[in-house]
Motif scaffolding. Structure first.
Motif, PDB file in Angstrom:
ATOM      1  N   MET A 263      34.440  39.446  17.490  1.00 19.56           N
ATOM      2  CA  MET A 263      33.762  39.934  16.289  1.00 19.56           C
ATOM      3  C   MET A 263      34.645  40.975  15.596  1.00 19.56           C
ATOM      4  SD  MET A 263      30.477  38.631  16.442  1.00 19.56           S
ATOM      5  CE  MET A 263      29.624  39.778  15.420  1.00 19.56           C
ATOM      6  N   ILE A 264      34.434  41.172  14.323  1.00 22.64           N
ATOM      7  CA  ILE A 264      35.185  42.165  13.533  1.00 22.64           C
ATOM      8  C   ILE A 264      34.985  43.564  14.092  1.00 22.64           C
ATOM      9  CG2 ILE A 264      34.566  43.408  11.394  1.00 22.64           C
ATOM     10  CD1 ILE A 264      36.997  41.560  10.842  1.00 22.64           C
ATOM     11  N   GLU A 265      33.764  43.865  14.556  1.00 19.80           N
ATOM     12  CA  GLU A 265      33.488  45.184  15.126  1.00 19.80           C
ATOM     13  C   GLU A 265      34.318  45.417  16.378  1.00 19.80           C
ATOM     14  OE1 GLU A 265      30.872  42.944  14.598  1.00 19.80           O
ATOM     15  OE2 GLU A 265      30.228  43.759  12.682  1.00 19.80           O
ATOM     16  N   ASP A 266      34.500  44.371  17.185  1.00 17.51           N
ATOM     17  CA  ASP A 266      35.307  44.492  18.396  1.00 17.51           C
ATOM     18  C   ASP A 266      36.761  44.802  18.051  1.00 17.51           C
ATOM     19  OD1 ASP A 266      33.088  43.894  19.950  1.00 17.51           O
ATOM     20  OD2 ASP A 266      33.563  41.755  20.058  1.00 17.51           O
ATOM     21  N   ALA A 267      37.296  44.108  17.060  1.00 16.32           N
ATOM     22  CA  ALA A 267      38.678  44.333  16.640  1.00 16.32           C
ATOM     23  C   ALA A 267      38.850  45.758  16.117  1.00 16.32           C
ATOM     24  CB  ALA A 267      39.086  43.318  15.578  1.00 16.32           C
ATOM     25  N   THR A 268      37.880  46.215  15.334  1.00 19.64           N
ATOM     26  CA  THR A 268      37.940  47.576  14.804  1.00 19.64           C
ATOM     27  C   THR A 268      37.913  48.593  15.938  1.00 19.64           C
ATOM     28  OG1 THR A 268      36.786  46.845  12.812  1.00 19.64           O
ATOM     29  CG2 THR A 268      36.814  49.201  13.227  1.00 19.64           C
ATOM     30  N   MET A 269      37.091  48.346  16.939  1.00 21.49           N
ATOM     31  CA  MET A 269      37.015  49.255  18.076  1.00 21.49           C
ATOM     32  C   MET A 269      38.354  49.316  18.805  1.00 21.49           C
ATOM     33  SD  MET A 269      34.873  48.982  21.634  1.00 21.49           S
ATOM     34  CE  MET A 269      35.898  47.630  22.132  1.00 21.49           C
ATOM     35  N   TRP A 270      38.985  48.154  19.041  1.00 22.99           N
ATOM     36  CA  TRP A 270      40.269  48.125  19.757  1.00 22.99           C
ATOM     37  C   TRP A 270      41.369  48.813  18.954  1.00 22.99           C
ATOM     38  CZ3 TRP A 270      40.411  47.655  24.669  1.00 22.99           C
ATOM     39  CH2 TRP A 270      39.460  46.890  25.331  1.00 22.99           C
ATOM     40  N   VAL A 271      41.397  48.592  17.661  1.00 19.29           N
ATOM     41  CA  VAL A 271      42.402  49.244  16.815  1.00 19.29           C
ATOM     42  C   VAL A 271      42.204  50.751  16.845  1.00 19.29           C
ATOM     43  CG1 VAL A 271      43.182  49.535  14.420  1.00 19.29           C
ATOM     44  CG2 VAL A 271      42.787  47.244  15.339  1.00 19.29           C
ATOM     45  N   SER A 272      40.962  51.184  16.804  1.00 22.89           N
ATOM     46  CA  SER A 272      40.659  52.614  16.855  1.00 22.89           C
ATOM     47  C   SER A 272      41.100  53.219  18.195  1.00 22.89           C
ATOM     48  CB  SER A 272      39.168  52.832  16.645  1.00 22.89           C
ATOM     49  OG  SER A 272      38.843  54.190  16.782  1.00 22.89           O
ATOM     50  N   LEU A 273      40.803  52.532  19.281  1.00 21.62           N
ATOM     51  CA  LEU A 273      41.216  53.029  20.595  1.00 21.62           C
ATOM     52  C   LEU A 273      42.729  53.123  20.711  1.00 21.62           C
ATOM     53  CD1 LEU A 273      38.743  51.160  22.976  1.00 21.62           C
ATOM     54  CD2 LEU A 273      38.867  53.628  22.567  1.00 21.62           C
ATOM     55  N   VAL A 274      43.421  52.103  20.245  1.00 19.82           N
ATOM     56  CA  VAL A 274      44.888  52.103  20.322  1.00 19.82           C
ATOM     57  C   VAL A 274      45.465  53.231  19.474  1.00 19.82           C
ATOM     58  CG1 VAL A 274      46.959  50.798  19.716  1.00 19.82           C
ATOM     59  CG2 VAL A 274      45.100  49.671  20.930  1.00 19.82           C
ATOM     60  N   SER A 275      44.913  53.439  18.304  1.00 19.59           N
ATOM     61  CA  SER A 275      45.448  54.505  17.442  1.00 19.59           C
ATOM     62  C   SER A 275      45.125  55.884  18.008  1.00 19.59           C
ATOM     63  CB  SER A 275      44.923  54.370  16.019  1.00 19.59           C
ATOM     64  OG  SER A 275      43.542  54.612  15.970  1.00 19.59           O
ATOM     65  N   ASP A 276      44.002  56.018  18.695  1.00 17.72           N
ATOM     66  CA  ASP A 276      43.627  57.315  19.264  1.00 17.72           C
ATOM     67  C   ASP A 276      44.364  57.626  20.569  1.00 17.72           C
ATOM     68  OD1 ASP A 276      41.885  57.730  17.188  1.00 17.72           O
ATOM     69  OD2 ASP A 276      40.080  57.202  18.326  1.00 17.72           O
ATOM     70  N   PHE A 277      44.514  56.630  21.437  1.00 17.21           N
ATOM     71  CA  PHE A 277      45.036  56.883  22.778  1.00 17.21           C
ATOM     72  C   PHE A 277      46.398  56.266  23.052  1.00 17.21           C
ATOM     73  CE2 PHE A 277      40.391  57.083  23.230  1.00 17.21           C
ATOM     74  CZ  PHE A 277      40.276  58.379  23.712  1.00 17.21           C
ATOM     75  N   GLY A 278      46.800  55.297  22.293  1.00 15.51           N
ATOM     76  CA  GLY A 278      48.073  54.633  22.522  1.00 15.51           C
ATOM     77  C   GLY A 278      47.888  53.316  23.255  1.00 15.51           C
ATOM     78  N   TYR A 279      48.758  52.386  22.928  1.00 14.97           N
ATOM     79  CA  TYR A 279      48.666  51.027  23.472  1.00 14.97           C
ATOM     80  C   TYR A 279      48.733  50.972  25.002  1.00 14.97           C
ATOM     81  CZ  TYR A 279      49.713  46.111  24.196  1.00 14.97           C
ATOM     82  OH  TYR A 279      49.688  44.827  24.634  1.00 14.97           O
TER      83      TYR A 279
END
Length: 54
Positions: A2-18
Motif C-alpha cells: 500500500m502507499i501508506e506502507d511505502a511512505t512509512m518505509w521511506v520515513s523510517l529510512v530517512s530518519d534512521f538510515g538504510y
C-alpha cells in the motif's frame, strides 16, 4: 504494498538510515527462527556435554 506502507518505509529510512532499518526488519522478520536456532544450539551443547561425561 500500500502507499501508506511505502511512505512509512521511506520515513523510517530517512530518519534512521538504510542499514538500521534493514537490520531491524530482518531481526523482527527472522526473530522466531533465531530463537529456535538458539534453542537447538543449546540442546546440542547439552547433548555434547552429556556425551563427553561418559
Amino acid at each position: 504494498m500500500m502507499i501508506e506502507d511505502a511512505t512509512m518505509w521511506v520515513s523510517l529510512v530517512s530518519d534512521f538510515g538504510y542499514p538500521f532499518v534493514v537490520s531491524m526488519f530482518l531481526l523482527f522478520r527472522f526473530g522466531k527462527q533465531l530463537k529456535e536456532l538458539t534453542t537447538d544450539v543449546e540442546n546440542l551443547k547439552k547433548s555434547a556435554h552429556k556425551t563427553k561425561k561418559r
